[in-house]
Write a protein that holds these residues in place. Structure first.
Motif, PDB file in Angstrom:
ATOM      1  N   GLY A 146      -1.852  10.979  -8.097  1.00 27.45           N
ATOM      2  CA  GLY A 146      -1.600  12.012  -7.094  1.00 27.45           C
ATOM      3  C   GLY A 146      -2.056  11.603  -5.700  1.00 27.45           C
ATOM      4  N   MET A 147      -2.620  10.425  -5.568  1.00 30.16           N
ATOM      5  CA  MET A 147      -3.104  10.018  -4.246  1.00 30.16           C
ATOM      6  C   MET A 147      -2.829   8.548  -3.934  1.00 30.16           C
ATOM      7  SD  MET A 147      -7.126   9.721  -5.016  1.00 30.16           S
ATOM      8  CE  MET A 147      -7.249   8.353  -3.884  1.00 30.16           C
ATOM      9  N   GLY A 148      -2.049   7.893  -4.788  1.00 31.75           N
ATOM     10  CA  GLY A 148      -1.653   6.529  -4.445  1.00 31.75           C
ATOM     11  C   GLY A 148      -2.493   5.429  -5.070  1.00 31.75           C
ATOM     12  N   THR A 149      -3.510   5.801  -5.863  1.00 31.34           N
ATOM     13  CA  THR A 149      -4.324   4.745  -6.477  1.00 31.34           C
ATOM     14  C   THR A 149      -3.498   3.944  -7.483  1.00 31.34           C
ATOM     15  OG1 THR A 149      -6.247   6.143  -6.254  1.00 31.34           O
ATOM     16  CG2 THR A 149      -6.457   4.293  -7.740  1.00 31.34           C
ATOM     17  N   THR A 199      -4.703  -0.199   2.835  1.00 33.90           N
ATOM     18  CA  THR A 199      -3.810   0.426   3.806  1.00 33.90           C
ATOM     19  C   THR A 199      -4.205   0.021   5.227  1.00 33.90           C
ATOM     20  OG1 THR A 199      -3.603   2.292   2.287  1.00 33.90           O
ATOM     21  CG2 THR A 199      -2.770   2.617   4.506  1.00 33.90           C
ATOM     22  N   LEU A 200      -5.507   0.104   5.527  1.00 28.67           N
ATOM     23  CA  LEU A 200      -5.962  -0.310   6.861  1.00 28.67           C
ATOM     24  C   LEU A 200      -5.605  -1.776   7.103  1.00 28.67           C
ATOM     25  CD1 LEU A 200      -9.520   1.335   6.988  1.00 28.67           C
ATOM     26  CD2 LEU A 200      -7.543   1.953   8.383  1.00 28.67           C
ATOM     27  N   HIS A 201      -5.726  -2.565   6.058  1.00 29.77           N
ATOM     28  CA  HIS A 201      -5.468  -4.002   6.177  1.00 29.77           C
ATOM     29  C   HIS A 201      -3.980  -4.282   6.399  1.00 29.77           C
ATOM     30  CE1 HIS A 201      -5.502  -8.245   5.489  1.00 29.77           C
ATOM     31  NE2 HIS A 201      -4.910  -8.162   4.307  1.00 29.77           N
ATOM     32  N   GLU A 202      -3.144  -3.731   5.534  1.00 28.34           N
ATOM     33  CA  GLU A 202      -1.724  -4.092   5.604  1.00 28.34           C
ATOM     34  C   GLU A 202      -0.974  -3.368   6.722  1.00 28.34           C
ATOM     35  OE1 GLU A 202      -0.853  -5.337   0.954  1.00 28.34           O
ATOM     36  OE2 GLU A 202       0.023  -3.506   1.724  1.00 28.34           O
ATOM     37  N   ARG A 203      -1.331  -2.127   6.939  1.00 27.53           N
ATOM     38  CA  ARG A 203      -0.526  -1.369   7.906  1.00 27.53           C
ATOM     39  C   ARG A 203      -1.014  -1.544   9.331  1.00 27.53           C
ATOM     40  NH1 ARG A 203       3.775   0.685   7.630  1.00 27.53           N
ATOM     41  NH2 ARG A 203       3.675   1.512   9.695  1.00 27.53           N
ATOM     42  N   GLN A 239      12.634   9.323   7.163  1.00 28.04           N
ATOM     43  CA  GLN A 239      12.106  10.459   6.401  1.00 28.04           C
ATOM     44  C   GLN A 239      10.593  10.304   6.189  1.00 28.04           C
ATOM     45  OE1 GLN A 239      14.265  11.361   2.814  1.00 28.04           O
ATOM     46  NE2 GLN A 239      16.240  11.413   3.869  1.00 28.04           N
ATOM     47  N   PRO A 240       9.856  11.409   6.368  1.00 28.08           N
ATOM     48  CA  PRO A 240       8.384  11.266   6.430  1.00 28.08           C
ATOM     49  C   PRO A 240       7.676  11.245   5.079  1.00 28.08           C
ATOM     50  CG  PRO A 240       8.993  13.523   6.876  1.00 28.08           C
ATOM     51  CD  PRO A 240      10.292  12.785   6.605  1.00 28.08           C
ATOM     52  N   TRP A 241       8.234  10.597   4.074  1.00 20.82           N
ATOM     53  CA  TRP A 241       7.573  10.577   2.764  1.00 20.82           C
ATOM     54  C   TRP A 241       6.254   9.823   2.789  1.00 20.82           C
ATOM     55  CZ3 TRP A 241       9.139  13.671  -1.069  1.00 20.82           C
ATOM     56  CH2 TRP A 241      10.432  14.199  -0.987  1.00 20.82           C
ATOM     57  N   TRP A 242       6.076   8.966   3.798  1.00 23.25           N
ATOM     58  CA  TRP A 242       4.824   8.206   3.889  1.00 23.25           C
ATOM     59  C   TRP A 242       3.619   9.129   4.077  1.00 23.25           C
ATOM     60  CZ3 TRP A 242       2.468   9.117   8.542  1.00 23.25           C
ATOM     61  CH2 TRP A 242       3.291   9.582   9.568  1.00 23.25           C
ATOM     62  N   LEU A 243       3.893  10.390   4.450  1.00 23.81           N
ATOM     63  CA  LEU A 243       2.774  11.328   4.594  1.00 23.81           C
ATOM     64  C   LEU A 243       2.007  11.506   3.282  1.00 23.81           C
ATOM     65  CD1 LEU A 243       4.377  14.050   6.880  1.00 23.81           C
ATOM     66  CD2 LEU A 243       2.472  12.520   7.439  1.00 23.81           C
ATOM     67  N   ASN A 281       0.854  -1.193   0.000  1.00 22.22           N
ATOM     68  CA  ASN A 281       0.000   0.000   0.000  1.00 22.22           C
ATOM     69  C   ASN A 281       0.889   1.242   0.000  1.00 22.22           C
ATOM     70  OD1 ASN A 281       0.320   1.165   2.913  1.00 22.22           O
ATOM     71  ND2 ASN A 281       0.309  -1.068   3.067  1.00 22.22           N
ATOM     72  N   PRO A 282       0.332   2.419  -0.384  1.00 23.33           N
ATOM     73  CA  PRO A 282       1.181   3.605  -0.544  1.00 23.33           C
ATOM     74  C   PRO A 282       2.000   3.973   0.707  1.00 23.33           C
ATOM     75  CG  PRO A 282      -0.945   3.995  -1.538  1.00 23.33           C
ATOM     76  CD  PRO A 282      -1.039   2.662  -0.878  1.00 23.33           C
ATOM     77  N   ILE A 283       1.406   3.867   1.888  1.00 17.29           N
ATOM     78  CA  ILE A 283       2.156   4.286   3.093  1.00 17.29           C
ATOM     79  C   ILE A 283       3.354   3.353   3.294  1.00 17.29           C
ATOM     80  CG2 ILE A 283       2.067   4.542   5.603  1.00 17.29           C
ATOM     81  CD1 ILE A 283      -0.723   5.570   5.367  1.00 17.29           C
ATOM     82  N   THR A 284       3.102   2.050   3.240  1.00 13.72           N
ATOM     83  CA  THR A 284       4.200   1.092   3.411  1.00 13.72           C
ATOM     84  C   THR A 284       5.207   1.222   2.272  1.00 13.72           C
ATOM     85  OG1 THR A 284       2.616  -0.395   4.436  1.00 13.72           O
ATOM     86  CG2 THR A 284       4.730  -1.345   3.822  1.00 13.72           C
TER      87      THR A 284
END
Ligand code: PFF
Length: 463
Positions: free
Chosen positions: A244-247, A344-348, A98-102, A85-88
């Protein structure tokens, strides 16, 4: 259905192997399913109409090519590399701390915001299927079709119930885990939408207002291209390509190792543009023939399309079919939007997929109500001159997606680096596309961030 994960995300809590798209065609169907949706049939015509026609179209095409395409390639490459997922994914690819996960967090916010108004427009589409079957919409009189649309959107109960219906429908598809079902359905029905649009287009172009419509769509009046118009066109390019949003990062994480990423991005872009152009050429001749207002905004499609069908043989059935297929196209886009928070909710956070889906739906019922009621109960609530529906649309398309695009380009250009990017695009050396990768890298490093920032600041009136 699954493929080995070359770099399993360290922080993933999932123990089962990660799902992925089964074939190259599956990839195309899913990514195109995400890109093609209400953006083509509802947003593109209404924005083109409201922003002066050809000039807007030209800027939109440029934004798609110069900004959209490189960012889409970047997202897909990052997703596939990290297979998460995008955050991971951003945590995996960025140097520690580094906070790129934001970017991934902002993407989740954008997904909710888009879904809150998107689901309401799909709600109107669903309601129109029923109305079409009843035959209550067929008229080429703007007063009649306009009044029918107004009656629908200004009724709070109908607005809410239809939106909940849509959310329940999408939720049940996700809950049943029949992604394959919807994938198969989309593969079959999307070509039908294409055919119906072609038919509509041919018919519309035979109407008397066709030449006026073509002039409107293809002869730019340069003075109409103002800074806010450019920002809107760029926002549309982001929205249309689902970037632009990780889709596309999320979908990229389901790609196989052999998927040719630049070629996929180009195909998705080209097919998506064709659907928009067809929609434009189906709608604008009717606008000029029957005396509708091209700048009618969000209601444009819902008042002109019935007018075209009213003139056609078997109009009632064809109109119902058109709205059903529009709903199908929108479903593919909504599934991809929901996939971002759900995976994201699932994996993170280790929440099971069904629970993650329910949580997302619950959130949407709450924030979506603001958009659903924005033309009825909350119509008077217009902070800053926009109702909640328009704010959700404006903030997501014109702020969050372009900002996401800037940071994704900056990340690839300055953090991930040319070596890793080229390696990812070449499928670890199996494709000979080094020069192309280098060119895309250059654009991401220098052109995209500056261009997006300049368009945003000018468009928002900062300078
Ligand atoms: N591209 C979709 C459309 O044009 O209807 C909307 C969309 C889907 C936007 C997914 C953003 C996204 F992540």
């Amino acid at each position: 259905m699954t493929h080995p994960s070359p770099t399993p995300p360290l922080s993933s809590t999932s123990t089962t192997p990660r799902a992925g798209f089964s074939s190259s065609f599956g990839v195309l169907a899913a990514t195109l399913g995400s890109a093609v949706g209400l953006g083509n049939i509802w947003k593109f015509p209404s924005l083109t109409g409201a922003n002066g026609g050809a000039g807007f179209l030209l800027v939109y095409l440029l934004a798609t090519l110069l900004i959209g395409l490189p960012v889409m390639v970047a997202e897909m490459a990052m997703g596939r590399q990290a297979r998460a997922n995008p955050i991971t994914a951003l945590r995996t690819l960025a140097p520690r701390g580094q906070p790129w996960w934001l970017i991934g967090m902002a993407g989740m916010g954008a997904a909710f915001l888009i879904l809150s108004f998107y689901s309401e427009v799909v709600a109107w589409v669903f309601a129109y299927v029923l109305k079409a079957l009843r035959g209550s919409l067929l008229s080429s009189d703007p007063a009649v079709t306009g009044a029918a649309f107004q009656a629908l959107i200004s009724d709070p109960v109908q607005s809410l119930l239809w939106q909940w219906g849509v959310l329940a429908f999408i939720g049940s598809i996700l809950l049943l885990g029949v992604t394959k079902g919807i994938e198969a359905l989309t593969k079959k029905l999307m070509p039908l939408l294409f055919v119906l649009l072609l038919l509509l287009c041919a018919f519309s172009l035979s109407l008397s207002g066709a030449s006026q419509a073509l002039a409107f769509l293809f002869q730019p009046e340069w003075h109409k291209i103002t800074a806010p118009v450019v920002l809107t066109a760029m926002g549309l390019a982001f929205f249309k390509l689902s970037i632009g949003m990780g889709t596309m990062m999320t979908y990229g994480s389901y790609f196989g190792d052999e998927q040719n990423i630049p070629a996929t991005a180009v195909r998705v872009m080209a097919a998506d543009l064709s659907v928009s152009m067809l929609a434009g050429m189906a709608i604008f001749p009717a606008v000029f023939t029957f005396g509708f207002e091209p700048a009618a905004g969000p209601s444009l499609v819902f008042i002109t399309i019935p007018a075209v069908f009213a003139q056609m043989p078997f109009g009632q059935v064809l109109m119902a079919a058109f709205f059903v297929l529009t709903a199908v196209a929108a479903t593919g886009a909504m599934l991809s939007l929901m996939e971002v928070p759900v995976v994201t909710l699932h994996e993170r956070w280790g929440i099971s997929r069904p629970r993650a889906t329910l949580l997302t739906l619950l959130g949407l019922v709450m924030i979506g109500a603001g958009c659903a009621l924005s033309q009825s109960t909350l119509a008077a609530f217009q902070p800053g001159g926009r109702n909640l529906f328009d704010w959700a649309d404006f903030i997501s398309s014109n702020l969050l997606l372009p900002l996401g695009g800037i940071f994704i380009a900056l990340f690839v250009g300055w953090v991930w680096g040319t070596g890793a990017f080229r390696q990812a695009l070449s499928n670890r050396g199996r494709l000979n596309n080094g020069t192309l990768a280098q060119a895309i890298f250059f654009v991401l490093r220098w052109v995209s961030p500056l261009l997006i920032l300049a368009v945003m600041l000018r468009g928002l009136g900062v300078f």
